[in-house]
Design an enzyme around this catalytic site. Structure first.
Site, PDB file in Angstrom:
ATOM      1  N   TYR A  32       0.830  -1.205   0.000  1.00  9.76           N
ATOM      2  CA  TYR A  32       0.000   0.000   0.000  1.00  9.76           C
ATOM      3  C   TYR A  32       0.861   1.250   0.000  1.00  9.76           C
ATOM      4  O   TYR A  32       2.079   1.193   0.189  1.00  9.76           O
ATOM      5  CB  TYR A  32      -0.957  -0.003   1.199  1.00  9.76           C
ATOM      6  CG  TYR A  32      -0.341   0.344   2.536  1.00  9.76           C
ATOM      7  CD1 TYR A  32       0.507  -0.532   3.196  1.00  9.76           C
ATOM      8  CD2 TYR A  32      -0.611   1.565   3.155  1.00  9.76           C
ATOM      9  CE1 TYR A  32       1.070  -0.210   4.432  1.00  9.76           C
ATOM     10  CE2 TYR A  32      -0.065   1.890   4.392  1.00  9.76           C
ATOM     11  CZ  TYR A  32       0.769   1.001   5.028  1.00  9.76           C
ATOM     12  OH  TYR A  32       1.331   1.325   6.231  1.00  9.76           O
ATOM     13  N   ARG A  51       8.277   4.087  -4.624  1.00  5.72           N
ATOM     14  CA  ARG A  51       8.362   3.066  -3.562  1.00  5.72           C
ATOM     15  C   ARG A  51       7.359   1.939  -3.820  1.00  5.72           C
ATOM     16  O   ARG A  51       7.640   0.773  -3.549  1.00  5.72           O
ATOM     17  CB  ARG A  51       8.129   3.699  -2.191  1.00  5.72           C
ATOM     18  CG  ARG A  51       8.323   2.683  -1.053  1.00  5.72           C
ATOM     19  CD  ARG A  51       8.259   3.321   0.318  1.00  5.72           C
ATOM     20  NE  ARG A  51       6.961   3.933   0.549  1.00  5.72           N
ATOM     21  CZ  ARG A  51       6.682   4.742   1.574  1.00  5.72           C
ATOM     22  NH1 ARG A  51       7.626   5.024   2.456  1.00  5.72           N
ATOM     23  NH2 ARG A  51       5.487   5.258   1.712  1.00  5.72           N
ATOM     24  N   ARG A 100      -8.018 -20.742  -1.750  1.00  6.56           N
ATOM     25  CA  ARG A 100      -6.938 -20.388  -0.831  1.00  6.56           C
ATOM     26  C   ARG A 100      -5.787 -21.367  -1.008  1.00  6.56           C
ATOM     27  O   ARG A 100      -5.983 -22.582  -0.957  1.00  6.56           O
ATOM     28  CB  ARG A 100      -7.437 -20.452   0.617  1.00  6.56           C
ATOM     29  CG  ARG A 100      -6.352 -20.137   1.647  1.00  6.56           C
ATOM     30  CD  ARG A 100      -6.910 -20.147   3.066  1.00  6.56           C
ATOM     31  NE  ARG A 100      -5.881 -19.822   4.053  1.00  6.56           N
ATOM     32  CZ  ARG A 100      -5.099 -20.716   4.653  1.00  6.56           C
ATOM     33  NH1 ARG A 100      -5.216 -21.999   4.371  1.00  6.56           N
ATOM     34  NH2 ARG A 100      -4.194 -20.322   5.529  1.00  6.56           N
ATOM     35  N   LYS A 150       6.423  -2.075   1.887  1.00  8.14           N
ATOM     36  CA  LYS A 150       5.264  -1.468   2.556  1.00  8.14           C
ATOM     37  C   LYS A 150       4.046  -2.391   2.415  1.00  8.14           C
ATOM     38  O   LYS A 150       3.143  -2.140   1.615  1.00  8.14           O
ATOM     39  CB  LYS A 150       4.987  -0.069   1.991  1.00  8.14           C
ATOM     40  CG  LYS A 150       4.108   0.790   2.916  1.00  8.14           C
ATOM     41  CD  LYS A 150       4.166   2.241   2.509  1.00  8.14           C
ATOM     42  CE  LYS A 150       3.173   3.116   3.225  1.00  8.14           C
ATOM     43  NZ  LYS A 150       3.307   3.181   4.673  1.00  8.14           N
ATOM     44  N   GLU A 182      11.673   2.189  14.458  1.00  4.98           N
ATOM     45  CA  GLU A 182      10.832   3.303  13.978  1.00  4.98           C
ATOM     46  C   GLU A 182       9.546   3.331  14.779  1.00  4.98           C
ATOM     47  O   GLU A 182       9.343   2.512  15.672  1.00  4.98           O
ATOM     48  CB  GLU A 182      10.553   3.142  12.476  1.00  4.98           C
ATOM     49  CG  GLU A 182       9.886   1.832  12.118  1.00  4.98           C
ATOM     50  CD  GLU A 182       9.750   1.588  10.620  1.00  4.98           C
ATOM     51  OE1 GLU A 182       9.667   2.550   9.840  1.00  4.98           O
ATOM     52  OE2 GLU A 182       9.703   0.408  10.240  1.00  4.98           O
ATOM     53  N   LEU A 206      10.926   1.061   7.272  1.00  3.80           N
ATOM     54  CA  LEU A 206      10.348   1.546   6.022  1.00  3.80           C
ATOM     55  C   LEU A 206      11.138   2.780   5.568  1.00  3.80           C
ATOM     56  O   LEU A 206      11.481   3.634   6.388  1.00  3.80           O
ATOM     57  CB  LEU A 206       8.881   1.930   6.219  1.00  3.80           C
ATOM     58  CG  LEU A 206       8.204   2.325   4.904  1.00  3.80           C
ATOM     59  CD1 LEU A 206       7.960   1.091   4.040  1.00  3.80           C
ATOM     60  CD2 LEU A 206       6.911   3.055   5.144  1.00  3.80           C
TER      61      LEU A 206
HETATM   62  N1  PDD Z   1       2.765   5.009   7.395  1.00  4.36           N
HETATM   63  N2  PDD Z   1       7.422   3.720   9.023  1.00  4.36           N
HETATM   64  C1  PDD Z   1       6.271   3.020   9.019  1.00  4.36           C
HETATM   65  C2  PDD Z   1       6.236   1.709   9.723  1.00  4.36           C
HETATM   66  C3  PDD Z   1       5.138   3.535   8.356  1.00  4.36           C
HETATM   67  O1  PDD Z   1       3.995   2.824   8.349  1.00  4.36           O
HETATM   68  C4  PDD Z   1       5.215   4.799   7.723  1.00  4.36           C
HETATM   69  C5  PDD Z   1       4.041   5.394   6.990  1.00  4.36           C
HETATM   70  C6  PDD Z   1       6.435   5.495   7.775  1.00  4.36           C
HETATM   71  C7  PDD Z   1       6.615   6.843   7.106  1.00  4.36           C
HETATM   72  O2  PDD Z   1       6.656   6.706   5.705  1.00  4.36           O
HETATM   73  P1  PDD Z   1       6.174   7.915   4.743  1.00  4.36           P
HETATM   74  O3  PDD Z   1       6.954   9.096   5.157  1.00  4.36           O
HETATM   75  O4  PDD Z   1       6.514   7.435   3.399  1.00  4.36           O
HETATM   76  O5  PDD Z   1       4.693   8.089   4.983  1.00  4.36           O
HETATM   77  C8  PDD Z   1       7.515   4.917   8.417  1.00  4.36           C
HETATM   78  C9  PDD Z   1       1.605   5.493   6.672  1.00  4.36           C
HETATM   79  C10 PDD Z   1       1.443   6.966   6.733  1.00  4.36           C
HETATM   80  C11 PDD Z   1       0.372   4.742   7.140  1.00  4.36           C
HETATM   81  O6  PDD Z   1       0.502   3.536   7.327  1.00  4.36           O
HETATM   82  O7  PDD Z   1      -0.696   5.333   7.267  1.00  4.36           O
END
Ligand code: PDD
Length: 286
Positions: A32, A51, A100, A150, A182, A206
């Site tokens: 996503y 990405r 499945r 992601k 993170e 990420l």
């Molecule tokens: N999340 N680390 C993780 C685990 C994340 O899920 C996200 C983003 C980030 C920051 O990435 P970016 O700057 O590309 O948004 C870092 C999104 C916003 C979400 O899951 O809603």
């Protein structure tokens, strides 16, 4: 009612359907992106599109739509739903072969599922947490080892937010081998003696699109950036801390595991970076 996008169609949200055999549903076999919208324009769209390509290719999936087609869908949804400030959520799964099975279906006969929807968030750029700062708790990082992809496997991050809430905090930072990886849905930073410290890129985190932009702006503003891991104890002794993500932009952190940072109010570096990020990103928004 929202207009959403599913596999080529724009539909009212109540008419959009996906198979119960979809591998996103059964196996979290999908990726996503979340792109923010300010003043009706997309922030960092190209970073998110790149990405997405990478996440798909790491999972042996082909992108069903090129950058321009994706941009067109994002823009159409922003227009149809009259989004001024908010988010566009995009998800691509390996689709459904009507059953499945752990084995991947043949991509020649099973198309990926593509879903996009918008979330209207008036006031996103003026979020109260930018002024009050976040309270963070630390939790063990129990996620899988490829956090650079992601994927939609968000159960543990979601549990992490609940653990934070249960302790009266706003969010959690995850810790592995004694060092912060993170946040549950954001990248984590500390500031010591004017120097910005954040973990370097690897499979462990990420590769945030906001992170890349913020570090670029920081360096352009002659701020010192050090990419290395840090501990919770080091963070508690820092002058300030903050997180970045597409939905939080740059948001200050004021407390970690009950210890207030500095005087317990948002720090100047986080404030300045938020301002620069919003200004510069708005200029480049499409
Ligand atoms: N999340 N680390 C993780 C685990 C994340 O899920 C996200 C983003 C980030 C920051 O990435 P970016 O700057 O590309 O948004 C870092 C999104 C916003 C979400 O899951 O809603």
């Amino acid at each position: 009612m929202r207009t959403v996008y599913v596999n080529g169609d724009y539909l009212p949200e109540t008419e959009a359907t996906v198979s119960i055999f979809d591998r996103g549903f059964l196996m979290a076999d999908g990726v996503y992106e979340v792109t923010s919208v300010l003043r009706g324009k997309l922030i960092d769209f190209d970073g998110h599109a790149k990405r997405l390509e990478r996440s798909l290719s790491e999972l042996d999936m082909k992108s069903p739509l090129d950058r321009d087609a994706l941009l067109e869908i994002h823009r159409e949804l922003v227009r149809a739903n009259e989004i001024d400030e908010g988010l566009v959520y995009l998800q691509i799964t390996r689709g459904s072969d009507g059953d499945r099975d752990f084995v991947f279906p043949d991509p020649a006969t099973t198309d990926p599922t593509v879903v996009l929807f918008t979330q209207s968030k008036p006031g996103l750029a003026q979020s109260p947490s930018a002024n009050t700062g976040l309270k963070i708790v630390s939790i063990d990082d129990l996620r899988w080892g490829r956090r650079d992809i992601k994927t939609v496997q968000l159960l543990y991050p979601s549990m992490g937010k609940m653990m934070a809430k249960a302790e009266g905090a706003d969010d959690a930072w995850m810790v592995e081998d004694g060092q912060v990886t993170e946040g549950t849905s954001n990248n984590a930073y500390i500031v010591k003696d004017g120097r910005i410290i954040t973990r370097g890129l690897s499979h462990e985190i990420l590769h945030g699109i906001t992170r890349a932009a913020v570090l670029r702006f920081a360096r352009e503003a002659q701020m010192e950036v050090e990419e290395r891991p840090f501990t919770i104890a080091e963070a508690q002794a820092a002058d300030e801390a903050f997180v970045t993500s597409a939905s939080a932009f740059v948001t200050p952190v004021v407390e970690i595991d009950g210890v207030r940072l500095g005087d317990g109010t948002p720090g100047p570096v986080a404030g300045r970076l938020r301002e620069i990020y919003l200004d510069e990103s708005l200029k480049a928004a499409i």
